[in-house]
Motif scaffolding. Structure first.
Motif, short mmCIF file in Angstrom:
data_model
loop_
_atom_site.label_atom_id
_atom_site.label_comp_id
_atom_site.label_asym_id
_atom_site.label_seq_id
_atom_site.Cartn_x
_atom_site.Cartn_y
_atom_site.Cartn_z
N LYS A 265 0.81 -1.22 0.00
CA LYS A 265 0.00 0.00 0.00
C LYS A 265 0.84 1.27 0.00
O LYS A 265 0.44 2.28 -0.60
N TYR A 266 2.00 1.23 0.65
CA TYR A 266 2.79 2.44 0.82
C TYR A 266 4.19 2.36 0.18
O TYR A 266 4.55 3.19 -0.65
N PRO A 269 4.48 1.55 -3.86
CA PRO A 269 4.06 2.70 -4.67
C PRO A 269 5.05 3.87 -4.61
O PRO A 269 5.27 4.56 -5.62
N ALA A 316 0.36 15.15 -6.45
CA ALA A 316 -0.69 14.22 -6.88
C ALA A 316 -0.39 12.82 -6.36
O ALA A 316 -1.31 12.12 -5.91
N PHE A 317 0.88 12.43 -6.39
CA PHE A 317 1.22 11.12 -5.86
C PHE A 317 0.99 11.04 -4.35
O PHE A 317 0.43 10.07 -3.85
N LYS A 319 -1.13 12.53 -2.57
CA LYS A 319 -2.56 12.39 -2.30
C LYS A 319 -3.01 10.93 -2.38
O LYS A 319 -3.89 10.50 -1.63
N THR A 320 -2.40 10.17 -3.27
CA THR A 320 -2.80 8.76 -3.42
C THR A 320 -2.43 7.93 -2.18
O THR A 320 -3.04 6.88 -1.94
N LEU A 321 -1.46 8.40 -1.41
CA LEU A 321 -1.08 7.68 -0.19
C LEU A 321 -2.09 7.88 0.93
O LEU A 321 -2.13 7.09 1.88
N ALA A 322 -2.87 8.93 0.83
CA ALA A 322 -3.93 9.20 1.83
C ALA A 322 -3.39 9.21 3.24
O ALA A 322 -3.97 8.61 4.15
#
Length: 323
Positions: A265-266, A269, A316-317, A319-322
């Motif tokens: 997940k982290y 990526p 932007a990247f 943000k995908t990690l939330a």
């Protein structure tokens, strides 16, 4: 005659550098015993990515920011390393000051491992003495680029004789050389970043004698951890240390499924993003740290810094990690 002259020159060098040691020689931190350093090397380790200002000065305040955030989230071990810490872009005096600032920032709340570059013996000796004088807990010694097995052993023995600090090996060492170096009492650890097979080989052969820690991604640490490796360098420790700590706690309780999920997940990526763009890995890493407000994006030329378009991609990247 040549050998005698070289020896005299070496002694003169040592005497001159001893005289140059800073007032911090009376550091408040007492030297950690090598055997105690070995015990401390576990869990996520923050390898300091030297930050710079927009004017390309070393940003020592940002170093303090990195450490403060790490300590707040439970990161205990901090180290310099020639690659992440940008030794090729630093002067020797800047490396020494970086060492001093790191020790000061960590204080008595964690463990600090200083680091040499791929230096000749007397420079490495002088730096090890300096690191001890300002209160470092150990010194990671990078294998110089040329030498024979015998001269490498002499190199590490001379450093060991010059300091009370525990020594961490760093480099691509032939296994017979590791065997010989492990006979030096103060050599207590090794940073591994060669290959998964190498990690496996040195851990199974030397894992009882040395604290061997992973120098790369979390999935690689899972390889070594199965065979007893207890520490790993964590990129996430520099901007989202809670992820690094969460991964380690999952392993401590034996939850390999949770650890694997964090990798997928982290961690993966992150590396996919940083390794697949038009810029080098370090460029994106420093851009990400700016997104989290820890350091600025800048690197000393000719290394490229993120421009505004790069930063849009980085944001932007992130943000995908939330996170």
């Amino acid at each position: 005659m040549l050998a005698s002259a070289a020896a005299s020159a070496g002694l003169a060098f040592l005497h001159s550098t001893q005289a140059a040691l800073p007032a911090a020689a009376a550091a408040k931190r007492s030297p950690m015993l090598p055997r105690d350093l070995k015990k401390k090397i576990q869990g996520p380790i923050m390898s300091i990515p030297t930050p710079f200002t927009a004017e390309f000065a070393v940003d020592y305040q940002a170093v303090r920011n990195l450490v403060r955030q790490g300590l707040d989230h439970g990161i205990i071990v901090y180290e310099l390393t020639a690659g992440d810490s940008k030794y090729a872009a630093l002067s020797y005096e800047e490396i020494k000051e970086l060492t001093r600032v790191l020790v000061e920032a960590v204080g008595d709340k964690g463990t600090v491992i200083a680091a040499t570059g791929a230096w000749w013996t007397q420079r490495a000796v002088e730096y090890a003495r300096y690191a001890e004088s300002v209160g470092a807990d150990g010194v990671q010694v990078l294998l110089p680029g040329s030498g024979s097995e015998d001269t490498y052993v002499a190199h590490y023995r001379e450093i060991a004789d010059a300091t009370k600090l525990g020594i961490i090996l760093h480099g691509n060492f032939p296994l017979p050389l590791v065997e010989r170096l492990s006979q030096i009492e103060s050599v207590v650890g090794m940073k591994e970043d060669v290959s998964e097979k190498y990690y496996y080989d040195i851990q199974r052969k030397f894992g009882q004698r040395l604290a061997i820690f992973g120098g790369g991604q979390k999935w690689r640490f899972l390889v070594g951890h199965r065979y007893g490796s207890k520490g790993y360098l964590s990129t996430f420790s520099t901007f989202a240390p809670q992820i690094a700590v969460r991964f380690w706690k999952a392993l401590q309780r034996g939850d390999l499924s949770a650890a694997r999920d964090i990798v997928l997940k982290y961690d993966q990526p992150l590396f996919d993003f940083c390794l697949s763009g038009k810029r080098p890995f370090f460029t994106y890493w420093h851009g990400i740290m700016e997104c989290f407000g820890v350091t600025k994006r800048y690197l000393r030329p000719p290394a490229p810094s993120c421009d505004e378009e790069d930063m849009r991609e980085v944001k932007a990247f992130v943000k995908t990690l939330a996170l």
